[in-house]
Design a protein around this motif. Structure first.
Motif, PDB file in Angstrom:
ATOM      1  N   ALA A 196       0.993  -1.073  -0.051  1.00 33.66           N
ATOM      2  CA  ALA A 196       0.057  -0.032   0.101  1.00 33.66           C
ATOM      3  C   ALA A 196       0.941   1.167   0.049  1.00 33.66           C
ATOM      4  N   VAL A 197       1.925   1.256   0.877  1.00 33.96           N
ATOM      5  CA  VAL A 197       2.923   2.300   0.625  1.00 33.96           C
ATOM      6  C   VAL A 197       3.666   2.538  -0.489  1.00 33.96           C
ATOM      7  N   GLU A 198       3.924   1.327  -1.108  1.00 36.67           N
ATOM      8  CA  GLU A 198       4.793   1.360  -2.546  1.00 36.67           C
ATOM      9  C   GLU A 198       3.876   2.186  -3.506  1.00 36.67           C
ATOM     10  N   HIS A 199       2.595   1.627  -3.504  1.00 39.17           N
ATOM     11  CA  HIS A 199       1.725   2.329  -4.523  1.00 39.17           C
ATOM     12  C   HIS A 199       0.875   3.593  -4.043  1.00 39.17           C
ATOM     13  N   SER A 200       1.539   4.211  -3.333  1.00 41.24           N
ATOM     14  CA  SER A 200       0.759   5.416  -2.970  1.00 41.24           C
ATOM     15  C   SER A 200       1.746   6.764  -2.985  1.00 41.24           C
ATOM     16  N   ASP A 201       1.076   7.905  -3.436  1.00 41.29           N
ATOM     17  CA  ASP A 201       1.616   8.970  -3.794  1.00 41.29           C
ATOM     18  C   ASP A 201       1.977   9.888  -2.385  1.00 41.29           C
ATOM     19  N   ILE A 202       0.726   9.707  -1.409  1.00 38.10           N
ATOM     20  CA  ILE A 202       0.782  10.262  -0.252  1.00 38.10           C
ATOM     21  C   ILE A 202       0.589   9.231   0.818  1.00 38.10           C
ATOM     22  N   VAL A 203       1.347   9.326   1.955  1.00 35.93           N
ATOM     23  CA  VAL A 203       1.288   8.458   3.303  1.00 35.93           C
ATOM     24  C   VAL A 203       0.991   9.175   4.207  1.00 35.93           C
ATOM     25  N   ILE A 204      -0.108   8.887   4.940  1.00 38.61           N
ATOM     26  CA  ILE A 204      -0.520   9.644   6.367  1.00 38.61           C
ATOM     27  C   ILE A 204      -0.483   8.617   7.406  1.00 38.61           C
ATOM     28  N   THR A 205       0.417   9.118   8.558  1.00 40.43           N
ATOM     29  CA  THR A 205       0.524   8.025   9.707  1.00 40.43           C
ATOM     30  C   THR A 205      -0.048   8.945  10.823  1.00 40.43           C
ATOM     31  N   ALA A 206      -1.201   8.314  11.317  1.00 40.85           N
ATOM     32  CA  ALA A 206      -1.735   8.589  12.422  1.00 40.85           C
ATOM     33  C   ALA A 206      -2.209   7.790  13.359  1.00 40.85           C
ATOM     34  N   THR A 207      -1.022   7.157  14.069  1.00 45.11           N
ATOM     35  CA  THR A 207      -1.294   6.025  15.011  1.00 45.11           C
ATOM     36  C   THR A 207      -0.848   6.438  16.506  1.00 45.11           C
ATOM     37  N   VAL A 219       9.008   2.654   0.630  1.00 49.07           N
ATOM     38  CA  VAL A 219       8.757   4.329   0.227  1.00 49.07           C
ATOM     39  C   VAL A 219       9.434   4.484  -1.174  1.00 49.07           C
ATOM     40  N   ARG A 220       8.948   4.685  -2.240  1.00 50.65           N
ATOM     41  CA  ARG A 220       9.450   4.871  -3.424  1.00 50.65           C
ATOM     42  C   ARG A 220       9.714   6.586  -3.644  1.00 50.65           C
ATOM     43  N   PRO A 221      10.588   6.612  -4.570  1.00 48.82           N
ATOM     44  CA  PRO A 221      10.728   7.893  -4.883  1.00 48.82           C
ATOM     45  C   PRO A 221       9.583   8.980  -5.299  1.00 48.82           C
ATOM     46  N   GLY A 222       9.636  10.252  -4.974  1.00 51.49           N
ATOM     47  CA  GLY A 222       8.233  11.093  -5.033  1.00 51.49           C
ATOM     48  C   GLY A 222       7.180  10.875  -4.007  1.00 51.49           C
ATOM     49  N   THR A 223       7.408  10.170  -3.216  1.00 48.08           N
ATOM     50  CA  THR A 223       6.105   9.951  -2.226  1.00 48.08           C
ATOM     51  C   THR A 223       6.425  11.150  -1.105  1.00 48.08           C
ATOM     52  N   HIS A 224       5.208  11.546  -0.468  1.00 50.67           N
ATOM     53  CA  HIS A 224       5.195  12.442   0.593  1.00 50.67           C
ATOM     54  C   HIS A 224       4.666  11.895   1.447  1.00 50.67           C
ATOM     55  N   LEU A 225       5.163  11.905   2.849  1.00 50.82           N
ATOM     56  CA  LEU A 225       4.447  11.452   4.229  1.00 50.82           C
ATOM     57  C   LEU A 225       4.351  12.803   5.214  1.00 50.82           C
ATOM     58  N   ASN A 226       3.148  12.539   5.629  1.00 52.46           N
ATOM     59  CA  ASN A 226       2.407  13.421   6.754  1.00 52.46           C
ATOM     60  C   ASN A 226       2.198  12.627   8.097  1.00 52.46           C
ATOM     61  N   CYS A 227       3.252  13.000   9.133  1.00 53.96           N
ATOM     62  CA  CYS A 227       3.335  11.932  10.289  1.00 53.96           C
ATOM     63  C   CYS A 227       2.903  12.415  11.501  1.00 53.96           C
ATOM     64  N   VAL A 228       1.895  12.305  12.127  1.00 51.69           N
ATOM     65  CA  VAL A 228       1.251  12.970  13.170  1.00 51.69           C
ATOM     66  C   VAL A 228       1.596  12.162  14.626  1.00 51.69           C
ATOM     67  N   ASP A 289      11.848  13.598  -5.094  1.00 55.95           N
ATOM     68  CA  ASP A 289      12.266  13.493  -3.840  1.00 55.95           C
ATOM     69  C   ASP A 289      11.324  12.963  -2.878  1.00 55.95           C
ATOM     70  N   ILE A 290      11.715  12.257  -1.777  1.00 57.93           N
ATOM     71  CA  ILE A 290      10.832  12.116  -0.823  1.00 57.93           C
ATOM     72  C   ILE A 290      10.738  13.014   0.300  1.00 57.93           C
ATOM     73  N   THR A 291       9.697  13.537   0.607  1.00 58.16           N
ATOM     74  CA  THR A 291       9.296  14.752   1.388  1.00 58.16           C
ATOM     75  C   THR A 291       8.516  14.040   2.762  1.00 58.16           C
ATOM     76  N   VAL A 292       8.912  14.628   4.033  1.00 60.77           N
ATOM     77  CA  VAL A 292       8.141  14.283   5.040  1.00 60.77           C
ATOM     78  C   VAL A 292       7.743  15.406   5.871  1.00 60.77           C
ATOM     79  N   PHE A 293       6.573  15.536   6.584  1.00 62.53           N
ATOM     80  CA  PHE A 293       6.228  16.700   7.379  1.00 62.53           C
ATOM     81  C   PHE A 293       5.716  15.854   8.544  1.00 62.53           C
ATOM     82  N   ASP A 294       6.817  16.047   9.847  1.00 58.24           N
ATOM     83  CA  ASP A 294       6.466  15.628  10.919  1.00 58.24           C
ATOM     84  C   ASP A 294       5.882  16.514  11.835  1.00 58.24           C
TER      85      ASP A 294
END
Length: 326
Positions: A196-207, A219-228, A289-294
């Motif tokens: 699911a992560v591999e095939h997603s443009d955006i990953v949201i982690t809210a656990t 996590v493939r190149p071009g992915t953005h992750l929002n981490c909560v 780019d792989i970007t993360v917003f923590d």
């Protein structure tokens, strides 16, 4: 000696008042303001208190001020997992605004709805600034309050999103979660989290942040992750080694180093999102780019939203005003 009693009112705003007064647009505007104030150091963020309790809960205090706006206050909040057994919400928060000249409380507000909306708005701003504009697929870890609001803002900002896969801790689907979004997108339980992560443009982690949620190589190149979820010492959601490959954006560099994902990789270079919103930093995202917003949460976000609500409640004569002599 004569003691003079001064008369003052204390405004109380419960969850119903907050929900009736606060829109998504309001949350975005107030949260953006908080980021910019923080970037310009016109608003101060004081040392965070975040402690585990013997009963299994977590208690914290986030506070700050904006001197030019005569704004001072704090949020007392935390996580009490046993609340679920009595049908209650495990996240609890209360915000108090204080007169900076006298120290007297002026407004007490239920902080749950504010926390939910301002964190969702912060995530929305992160997506707007950092994710690829053509993002179409999302993977969400979690189905709770924060997962819902993060996905709500994501769907609002990206009309291109058509497919959402979500991951639950027990591996079972969540009909209530799906029903909230079914009319807006193709949503279903992820059969395998790494895929699911591999095939997603955006990953949201809210656990709750009990440990890495997926493998770093998913996590493939071009992915953005929002981490909560990482907001306390010892919490994490991202796997070992991932931060070495990413451009890491944060709400507060010092805070993230203490209680966010950067606590696990202290040498990682961080960029505060407020600097991007304020025009001090240009993202210039490359497609690979792989970007993360923590997000660890800024006290200023709570204060700017609370201040807006206090003013609006006074205008509409909502809430409960009680005498608070001193």
């Amino acid at each position: 000696m004569t003691i003079t009693t001064r008369h003052q009112d204390l405004l109380l705003l419960d969850k119903h008042a907050v929900e009736s007064l606060l829109s998504m647009d309001d949350a975005l505007a107030a949260t953006r303001e908080a980021f910019v104030l923080h970037s310009r150091r016109q608003g101060r963020v004081f040392q965070v208190v975040r402690e585990r309790l013997e009963g299994g809960g977590i208690f914290g205090i986030k506070s700050g001020d904006v001197q030019t706006q005569s704004l001072l206050g704090f949020k007392a909040a935390g996580f009490w997992p046993d609340n679920r057994e009595i049908g209650g919400e495990p996240h609890q928060a209360t915000i108090m605004l204080v007169d900076p000249l006298t120290g007297r409380p002026t407004c007490v507000i239920d902080g749950n709805a504010i926390t939910t909306m301002r964190t969702g708005a912060a995530g929305g701003l992160g997506l707007e600034l950092l994710a690829r504009a053509d993002s179409k697929t999302v993977c969400v870890f979690g189905t709770g309050v924060q997962a819902r609001i993060q996905l709500t803002f994501a769907l609002r900002i990206f009309s291109s999103i058509g497919k959402v896969r979500y991951v639950t801790s027990n591996g079972k689907d969540d009909e209530a979660f799906e029903s909230l979004f079914r009319e807006r997108c193709d949503i279903s339980l992820a059969l395998e989290r790494n895929a699911a992560v591999e095939h997603s443009d955006i990953v949201i982690t809210a656990t709750p942040g009990r440990g890495p949620l997926f493998d770093a190589n998913a996590v493939r190149p071009g992915t953005h992750l929002n981490c909560v979820g990482a907001d306390t010492k010892g919490k994490r959601e991202l796997p070992e080694g991932l931060l070495k490959r990413v451009r890491l954006f944060v709400d507060d560099a010092g805070q993230v180093a203490q209680i966010g994902e950067a606590q696990w990789a202290p040498d990682t270079r961080t960029i505060e999102l407020g600097a991007v919103l304020d025009g001090k930093v240009r993202v210039e995202r490359q497609r690979e780019d792989i970007t993360v917003f923590d997000m660890t949460g800024l006290a200023l976000q709570d204060l700017t939203v609370a201040s807006l609500l206090r003013e609006r409640a006074a205008q509409k004569k909502l809430g409960t005003s009680i005498a608070w002599p001193w």
